[in-house]
Design an enzyme around this catalytic site. Structure first.
Site: not given
Length: 1123
Positions: A251, A254-255, A316, A318, A363
């Site tokens: 992201g 981070g990750e 959550e 997906m 974004d």
């Protein structure tokens, strides 16, 4: 056995069997009930009885009696497990109403409020789906069979219900009306007290419907549980409760990992913050935003771990990951147009919610949407989201944003609003329609803003219905206030296909394409990239469907979203593509990219008028008002053309001359269509697309000129332009690879340098500002400023005016010489002559036009004679250097001197050539250019027009289309030659005469500005620019409002402008560069007004007002430089 079956269908006796129930009886006799191998929908349908709950029992009037709609498994915190259909009594609700305490026969505990419904409500019926959009209904029924149906409430009109019924592959929608007496009906002959009675009736007889109601569509998706605990604001979680599994991706901060919440045995997504990052505050703001938003199509926050690093945000999970990868990898037979529209509708619903909550996302893109079961889509990644306290949000300096998804006003000013999210939604819609293609394929990030500035928009994707594309274009309106709201977008999706279905529309579009394919022009014109090589690649992506690796051009190799998107996107074989162009053999289609130099030329020739208008790579307005075919256009027409509407030619405006203008031959913004076909967009959309040019509509007249342009020369930097000057906008499609060096390469008023230095325009300019830009020069601001004066009075004769200010000295003679070969406006015979000349390689001199006589517009015979003297003197000084090129170039009319660059350098930048010319030569060429402005328009129109278009990208293109590789390109493509300028001559005579004094001023100014013309961008530092701003402010403060004040202030302003133009390439950050260009543009506009002031205004207040504007632009420049 019969009794068992009667019980199965819910009938008390055989008399109760309806025709519909008989069908279920026969099915029940032949197969087991709810067998494991049957689809869920059919097993439920087999058990469904239309008379269920028609009669309410006495206990069903209890307001606290509820029934479970879904199964729920308890997971701690005093929660209670329930099963679908189970009845329970509600005891109370938690603080936010999302959880309720209930009691069943199995015990007492908390259950999600949206998992239960009052026992006497409509939601208990399997066929009632509540608020569902039309598109969602079609999606829910897409996998059904004849007789599958559901009853829904309109999302946009609460209280209005409809029946959606599938039959023979299509979904029909019937409105349920309410009579004055409160009864419900679809067919006015049959009215009912309740909705259940109405459904029961139509399950037995069609009575106006296409078929009877047989199979209720299953409710596939369980509602989102907002928070996993009924406890108040319990967001902080124990880190040990999470078991981290494999990494899902990266992201902004981070990750992201897949994890398991052990307490609930729940799969979750865990976003982590890099330990070495300083973005803790931003990271926590994202979590704070997510706490405030709760919507079925927004990813739900479950908890955070913020007591100590590494910080976690738990959301959550997906199942199918991000929408971008899902679209690229999905089965397109399964993910049909109905599914795509359903996905887009869900996203619009989520954004409508954010809009109402005053949040902006900032974004929004396919990569930031996630896909779950049954094509459920949720908007995610709120790292840039903000709660709006005002109309706009200004990002901090240095913030990074995905350029290809960001609205123009955001790129220029860092200002964001919900309308900038609307722009991004339009791009997202394009991504969905293309199954995940990268936006603006083949276009560099640095070029996007300039393209948008010129009203260039992406073309309509293959098979995309016109209504959907219109919505995209509405989202891409330049002015934010012209864009729709998300509420309007959601409503548009709801009503978009009232009279048909999207499947029918897509098939119709593909059918049209197939028909065109039969005619040999089935290919959709490719996106017009901005570079020579990417232009060829764009052509390949249409010509080589069997080579998917050629589909994406530069867009695939770049990081379109800065840090937000992987640098390399997966290869995308396109689904619906016509066969390759029959004129290209297999070897040509499979050529390496670098070898396919001329492919697009063949495409244009094949399609003739249907080629899309390319984005002009010159100044936004430089060539717009110089359309060659607008020779009879009025000043108002010219202004309209400069401000965004299609650049229609005079031929295009007259149906008798160009009937294709009204029947579909025009090409809006890259989308192409065949003549005679209905347009892609409704008429009102035409005003929004200014990339439709007269060069496309008048291409038939130029077919003979294109006959010799089968292939473009690779040496030409603008290889996408068909032969002939009429294709004005084709001239500036490409830019040099190295942007920083571009400014140096094309330093003096040429396209490359000026483009890299051109101020970005967050707003559309007025017609005058576009006119001003026509011949703007980066290295010689003073002449350009005078040029504005000239244009202000010569609006009616823009087609034949020259632009000495924007023409590099050494380039000027070339412009004059080339005028014969590129003046399509002068008539077909003239174009044919030019074509023959260029096709023959210009090896032999052609008959030169007679030299223009003394200027009838205002120059005396003496000044005309002086012109000739200077010309001959100049030509005598430069023959040695230009000897090689003179042997090959087509000779110009007698007056033009032979001041050209070296032979064999077709792509050489004018500024480089200018550098070779030397100081004296430059001065003389400049004088020549100025004199040429005043030549008689009726007789010297072509030469004048040669000066009129000095933009180099345009320059090499026309000539190179027909010349052999060794032939040098002359940077002149006199597109706007005025073949029949006689009607305008009368109008121009007084205007040119009025500017005689300014001509001499221009000469002196050009001489004084010679050194800045050669300033390299690297030599201007931050301090130099700041010193220049202080000098200008000092000049303004020291001078009074007298006429003498203008010269001092003007000189200081020109110095600042020159330094800024050279400094702009030193700015590394794209956002600051955009803002700096805009500031330069304002400065130039103010200087131009200031220069006109002495001649047009005699009052002091006017000058004071100009100074205030000038001070404002100077302050803006200073702020950006200090930043």
């Amino acid at each position: 056995m019969l009794e068992i079956c009667l019980k199965l269908v819910g009938c008390k006796s055989k008399k109760g069997l309806s025709s519909s129930s008989s069908c279920y009886l026969e099915e029940a006799l032949q197969r087991p009930v709810a067998s494991d191998f049957e689809p869920q929908g059919l097993s439920e349908a087999a058990r469904w009885n239309s008379k269920e709950n028609l009669l309410a029992g006495p206990s069903e009037n209890d307001p606290n009696l509820f029934v479970a709609l879904y199964d729920f498994v308890a997971s701690g915190d005093n929660t209670l497990s329930i099963t679908k259909g189970e009845k329970l009594r509600v005891l109370g609700y938690n603080h936010n109403g999302e959880w309720c305490e209930a009691q069943t026969k199995n015990g007492q505990g908390w259950v999600p409020s949206n998992y239960i419904t009052p026992v006497n409500s409509l939601e208990k019926h399997s066929w009632y789906h509540g608020p569902v959009s039309r598109n969602a209904a079609e999606y829910l029924l897409s996998s059904g069979i004849n007789g599958s149906f559901l009853v829904r409430e309109s999302e946009s009109s609460p209280g209005q219900r409809s029946i959606s019924l599938r039959y023979e592959g299509r979904v029909y929608h019937y409105r349920i009306n309410t009579a004055s007496d409160g009864k419900l009906y679809v067919s006015s002959e049959s009215r009912f007290n309740t909705l259940a009675e109405l459904v029961h009736h139509h399950s037995t007889v069609a009575d106006g419907l296409i078929t009877t109601l047989h199979y209720p569509a299953p409710k596939r998706n369980k509602p989102t549980i907002y928070g996993v605990s009924p406890n108040y604001d319990k967001w902080e979680m124990e880190r040990t409760d999470i078991t981290m599994k494999h990494k899902l991706g990266g992201g902004q901060y981070g990750e992201v990992y897949e994890g398991v919440w052990k307490k609930y045995s729940l799969t979750v997504a865990v976003k982590t913050l890099k330990e070495d990052t300083m973005e803790v505050e931003e990271f926590l703001k994202e979590a704070a935003v997510m706490k405030e938003i709760k919507h079925p199509n927004l990813v739900q926050l479950l908890g955070v771990c913020t007591r100590e690093p590494p910080f976690y945000i738990i959301t959550e999970f997906m199942t199918y990951g991000n929408l971008l990868d899902y679209l690229r990898e999905c089965n397109r037979q399964e993910v049909s147009a109905v599914v795509l529209l359903y996905m887009a509708t869900q996203i619009s619903s989520a954004m409508e919610y954010l809009e109402k909550k005053n949040f902006i996302h900032r974004d929004l893109a396919a990569r930031n949407c996630l896909v779950g079961e049954n094509h459920l889509v949720k908007v995610a990644d709120f790292g840039l989201s903000r709660l709006m306290t005002g109309d706009t949000y200004t990002a901090h300096a240095g913030a990074k944003f995905p350029i290809k998804w960001t609205a123009p006003e955001s790129l220029a000013y860092n200002k964001f609003s919900i309308k900038s999210d609307v722009w991004a939604f339009g791009v997202l819609l394009w991504e969905i329609a293309t199954y995940g293609m990268s936006p603006y394929p083949g276009i560099d990030l640095s070029q996007v803003y300039e393209l948008l500035e010129k009203d260039y928009r992406m073309e309509r994707p293959e098979g995309c219905p016109e209504k959907v594309y219109e919505l995209m274009r509405a989202c891409w309106q330049w002015n934010p206030s012209d864009r729709p709201s998300f509420a309007e977008i959601h409503q548009a999706f709801e009503t978009m296909f009232q009279e048909s279905s999207i499947s029918d529309e897509v098939e119709k579009e593909l059918g049209k394409r197939g028909t065109r394919g039969g005619a040999g022009s089935m290919l959709q014109a490719p996106e017009l990239p901005t570079k020579t090589r990417t232009c060829r690649r764009a052509a390949e992506q249409k010509d080589a469907p069997d080579t998917p690796e050629l589909l994406h051009t530069k867009g695939l190799g770049e990081s379109d979203a800065l840090d937000s998107e992987p640098a390399v996107s997966p290869l995308l074989p396109r689904k619906e593509r016509g066969p390759p162009d029959g004129s290209l053999n297999e070897d040509e289609r499979l050529l390496p990219r670098d070898r396919k130099t001329n492919l697009f030329s063949a495409l244009i020739k094949k399609k003739k008028k249907m080629a899309p208008t390319p984005p002009k790579r010159s100044s936004s307005f430089r060539e717009m008002d110089g359309q060659p075919d607008r020779r009879g256009a009025s000043e108002d027409d010219s202004r309209e053309l400069c401000n965004g509407p299609p650049a229609l030619t005079s031929d295009a405006a007259e149906p008798t001359k160009s009937p294709k203008a009204s029947n579909g031959a025009g090409v809006p913004n890259g989308a192409f269509r065949e003549p005679g076909n209905s347009g892609f967009r409704s008429p009102h959309m035409w005003k929004k697309s200014s990339t439709l040019t007269g060069s496309r509509l008048a291409a038939a007249e130029e077919e003979s000129g294109m006959s010799s342009s089968k292939r473009f020369l690779r040496s030409c930097s603008a290889s996408c332009m068909p032969h002939g000057a009429r294709d004005t906008e084709w001239r500036s499609v490409t830019l040099p690879r190295d942007l920083p060096s571009a400014g140096k390469q094309f330093d003096s008023s040429t396209f490359g340098g000026h483009k890299s230095e051109k101020p970005a325009l967050p707003r559309k300019r007025t017609s005058e500002s576009r006119s001003e830009q026509v011949a703007k020069s980066t290295a010689m601001p003073p002449p350009r400023l005078v040029k504005k004066n000239e244009e202000a009075a010569e609006e009616g004769f823009k087609d034949t005016e020259s632009s000495p200010g924007s023409s590099p000295p050494s380039l000027t003679p070339k412009l004059l010489r080339r005028q014969v070969t590129a003046s399509p406006s002068s008539g077909l015979s003239h174009k044919e002559e030019a074509t023959k000349g260029s096709a023959s390689g210009m090896g032999t001199p052609a008959t030169a036009e007679p030299a223009p006589p003394s200027n009838k517009v205002g120059l005396s015979k003496a000044s005309s004679e002086e012109m000739r003297v200077r010309r001959h003197k100049h030509s005598s000084e430069s023959p040695g250097r230009d000897k090689g090129r003179l042997a090959k170039l087509k000779p110009a009319p007698p007056p033009p001197p032979a001041c050209t660059g070296k032979a064999g350098k077709p792509a050489q930048s004018p500024s480089q050539e200018a550098g070779e010319a030397g100081g004296p030569t430059k001065t003389k060429c400049t004088s020549l250019a100025m004199d040429a402005v005043n030549t008689d328009p009726t007789k010297a129109g072509p030469p004048g027009e040669g000066l009129r278009k000095p933009v180099p990208p345009s320059v090499p293109k026309p000539q190179s289309t027909a010349k052999p590789p060794g032939t040098p390109t002359s940077p002149v493509s006199t597109p706007s030659t005025a073949p029949a300028p006689s009607p305008l001559a009368g109008d121009q005579q007084p205007s040119s005469a009025a500017f005689i004094p300014l001509i001499s001023t221009r000469v002196s100014l050009r001489k004084t500005r010679q050194p800045p013309e050669r300033i390299a961008s690297g030599t201007i530092t931050k301090g130099v620019v700041l010193d220049s701003t202080e000098a200008l402010c000092l000049a303004i403060s020291r001078n009074s409002e007298q006429m003498a004040s203008h010269s001092a202030v003007l000189e200081a302003g020109k110095n600042l402008y020159t330094f800024c133009v050279s400094y702009v390439d030193s700015i590394q950050q794209m956002r600051n560069k955009f803002a700096f260009r805009e500031a330069i543009n304002k400065l130039e506009s103010n200087l131009r007004e200031l220069q006109i002031c002495p001649a047009t205004a005699s009052s002091g207040p006017a000058a004071t007002q100009d100074f205030s504007k000038l001070l404002s632009s100077v302050k803006e420049i200073s702020d950006i430089v200090r930043r």
